[in-house]
Design a protein around this motif. Sequence first.
Motif, mmCIF file in Angstrom:
data_model
loop_
_atom_site.group_PDB
_atom_site.id
_atom_site.type_symbol
_atom_site.label_atom_id
_atom_site.label_comp_id
_atom_site.label_asym_id
_atom_site.label_seq_id
_atom_site.Cartn_x
_atom_site.Cartn_y
_atom_site.Cartn_z
ATOM 1 N N ASP A 168 0.788 -1.231 0.000
ATOM 2 C CA ASP A 168 0.000 0.000 0.000
ATOM 3 C C ASP A 168 0.823 1.287 0.000
ATOM 4 O O ASP A 168 0.260 2.385 0.028
ATOM 5 C CB ASP A 168 -1.019 0.014 1.145
ATOM 6 C CG ASP A 168 -0.370 -0.136 2.504
ATOM 7 O OD1 ASP A 168 0.855 -0.037 2.600
ATOM 8 O OD2 ASP A 168 -1.115 -0.356 3.488
ATOM 9 N N SER A 169 2.151 1.165 -0.063
ATOM 10 C CA SER A 169 2.989 2.363 -0.213
ATOM 11 C C SER A 169 3.427 2.575 -1.659
ATOM 12 O O SER A 169 4.159 3.525 -1.957
ATOM 13 C CB SER A 169 4.233 2.249 0.679
ATOM 14 O OG SER A 169 5.132 1.267 0.161
ATOM 15 N N SER B 281 -12.561 12.449 -6.365
ATOM 16 C CA SER B 281 -12.446 13.900 -6.168
ATOM 17 C C SER B 281 -12.467 14.274 -4.690
ATOM 18 O O SER B 281 -11.900 15.303 -4.292
ATOM 19 C CB SER B 281 -13.580 14.618 -6.902
ATOM 20 O OG SER B 281 -14.844 14.196 -6.408
ATOM 21 N N GLU B 282 -13.108 13.431 -3.864
ATOM 22 C CA GLU B 282 -13.152 13.733 -2.432
ATOM 23 C C GLU B 282 -11.791 13.542 -1.772
ATOM 24 O O GLU B 282 -11.493 14.180 -0.762
ATOM 25 C CB GLU B 282 -14.210 12.870 -1.739
ATOM 26 C CG GLU B 282 -15.623 13.237 -2.162
ATOM 27 C CD GLU B 282 -16.691 12.498 -1.365
ATOM 28 O OE1 GLU B 282 -16.336 11.700 -0.474
ATOM 29 O OE2 GLU B 282 -17.878 12.721 -1.643
ATOM 30 N N GLN B 283 -10.948 12.675 -2.317
ATOM 31 C CA GLN B 283 -9.571 12.570 -1.828
ATOM 32 C C GLN B 283 -8.825 13.875 -2.093
ATOM 33 O O GLN B 283 -8.079 14.366 -1.238
ATOM 34 C CB GLN B 283 -8.828 11.435 -2.537
ATOM 35 C CG GLN B 283 -9.206 10.026 -2.135
ATOM 36 C CD GLN B 283 -8.418 9.015 -2.949
ATOM 37 O OE1 GLN B 283 -8.503 8.992 -4.178
ATOM 38 N NE2 GLN B 283 -7.659 8.170 -2.284
ATOM 39 N N PRO C 272 -6.948 10.363 1.722
ATOM 40 C CA PRO C 272 -5.854 10.118 0.784
ATOM 41 C C PRO C 272 -4.727 9.372 1.484
ATOM 42 O O PRO C 272 -4.680 9.298 2.720
ATOM 43 C CB PRO C 272 -5.414 11.531 0.407
ATOM 44 C CG PRO C 272 -5.703 12.348 1.640
ATOM 45 C CD PRO C 272 -6.888 11.705 2.318
ATOM 46 N N ARG C 273 -3.807 8.822 0.710
ATOM 47 C CA ARG C 273 -2.613 8.217 1.288
ATOM 48 C C ARG C 273 -1.589 9.307 1.589
ATOM 49 O O ARG C 273 -1.662 10.416 1.059
ATOM 50 C CB ARG C 273 -2.008 7.202 0.321
ATOM 51 C CG ARG C 273 -2.903 6.043 -0.044
ATOM 52 C CD ARG C 273 -2.158 5.023 -0.895
ATOM 53 N NE ARG C 273 -1.550 5.641 -2.069
ATOM 54 C CZ ARG C 273 -0.464 5.168 -2.686
ATOM 55 N NH1 ARG C 273 0.148 4.088 -2.243
ATOM 56 N NH2 ARG C 273 0.016 5.773 -3.764
ATOM 57 N N MET D 57 1.899 14.174 0.098
ATOM 58 C CA MET D 57 3.230 14.689 -0.204
ATOM 59 C C MET D 57 3.318 15.156 -1.651
ATOM 60 O O MET D 57 3.980 16.157 -1.949
ATOM 61 C CB MET D 57 4.280 13.630 0.098
ATOM 62 C CG MET D 57 5.691 14.183 0.158
ATOM 63 S SD MET D 57 6.888 13.046 0.890
ATOM 64 C CE MET D 57 6.583 13.323 2.630
ATOM 65 N N CYS D 58 2.645 14.448 -2.555
ATOM 66 C CA CYS D 58 2.607 14.892 -3.954
ATOM 67 C C CYS D 58 2.023 16.302 -4.066
ATOM 68 O O CYS D 58 2.510 17.133 -4.842
ATOM 69 C CB CYS D 58 1.757 13.932 -4.799
ATOM 70 S SG CYS D 58 2.580 12.388 -5.235
#
Length: 566
Positions: A287-288, A493-495, A549-550, A555-556
């Motif tokens: 999951d990373s 879109s909610e992320q 979100p992850r 970070m992105c």
Amino acid sequence: MKNLNELRKMLYDIDGRGYKAYKSLEGMYDFNNYKLAIDHVQGDPFASPSRVRVIMSQKYSQIPNNLFDNYNKRVAVQDFLVRVFYKNINKYSSKVFGSGKSGLISISKCTQEILDRTAILIDNDKIEVRIEVGFPARGRSVLARELEKILYDYLPKIIDESITYNNLDKDALKKRVELVEDQQYIRQRLEGRELVAFIGNGSILPRESGVSSKPLKNGIKFISPKELEVSFNTPNSGEIKGMGIPKGITLIVGGGYHGKSTLLKALELGVYNHIEDDGREFVITNDSAMKVRAEDGRVIHKDDISLFINNLPNKKDTKNFVSDNASGSTSQAANIIESIESGSKLILIDEDTSATNFMIRDDIMQKLVAKESEPITPFIEVAKALYEQIELSTIIVVGSSGDYFDIADNVIQMEAYEPKVVTNEAKELSSGKILERIKNNSIEINIDFNRVVKKGSIERGTKGVKVKGLGTDGLSINKENIDLKLVEQLVDSEQVYAIGEILKWAEDNIIDNKLTLREVVDNIMNYIDKNGLIKVNKIAGGNGRLSKPRRQEIMCAYNRFRLLKL
């Protein structure tokens, strides 16, 4: 707290008055089996709909605690209920008269992925549902009788059929929870089995179309080659066999249109759990994992890309690289460095979306252009060191460069969507020149991640901070756009909107001029894990339009925010 009869009287009293009279309804009302909170009333019938919350005690809902007694099961139950609620809104869609958004009832529309959403939250005491309702109007006058239909006729039916256990499809709910349990069971055991991904036999990887994430009808079922077949004894589905992709460097090869990119796409979205009948229920990826690509034109903030790019002719510092308009090679280098910074243990690369000069420099070009004159160390020469020194695995779709056979641990050929292991054949064809080059270069992985975030990247104006989502393409903060359209693992879109709210919240609560970007994101994730995503937004009643979100995508967003101060 007022009761439902008092609310009805209030409605009659404002009927026909100016639209702002609806504001008097804000508050909490007792509807016997549940409480109805009108948290915010829209300013006019054409504005964003009013925010309404339903709070039902478990005394009435009676969803068994054992269905949501850990985080992943709770997310599964909440996801299931949101989908049911959405379906029932359409089933009982109100026939309400009015202008603008009059009569609209809405809740999050879920994707094929099972995400942690704020639309419905469940705990041992209660269920909270956050919906939006368009309060009806004629022009800009209150239509109280029409709102009465929504609150007293339509909404009670939707609520009763969506969140009371006796009215739910109990078997379907149980199966959803068990499916997520099995998916998590496999994901948690990848590391112990020295795997980075798993594709279950019988999976349907192709999608219906380029704009649909539903499975292709009569799509070819995935069957693992025997050499890579592994099995997991899951708690609910029993033994599940499929292809395990080991740690290291794996190539996916094959002719055009034979399923290489389709397999990679399934793997990149395998970081999420999927609903039943999606076809990718048992496509499970570490999951990373991060999909990386060239991203011409993106901003780069003080990244240490010296591992890949050094000795630029203009003497530009690549240990502290800055660019407002990055090239294909520098952007892809930055994307990989930032993936490592985010904690990724697997990167996914498609040759088709990569910068050619970043991925490879063949032997003939090496002879023509001396190494001293070429600032780019291509990825092919660094990939093995990344795995051997920091355990960063790579899965690469390769269609035209056989040089990658030199460094591959596994080579999978896709032929008409069927995988075959061709590692031995590939090794027989490899020249060994790349390995020789790697040996001579003696690459050492030493990346500087000491980028400290300064306060003031997000400034609060007289009206606060304005966050706006732009679908999955990006978001704007105070009208400054953050372009995320090439961050390909964002599925909802909610992320994206949640990322905007997280950045806004972190500016006030986390950033202190001392923490590195990695530490800022660590603290953000720790806070969300402890308190829930709902807590990063302070609006009345909480925002029901967020999905988690992850850390990688958060970070992105920071890295693509042009106003970021480091």
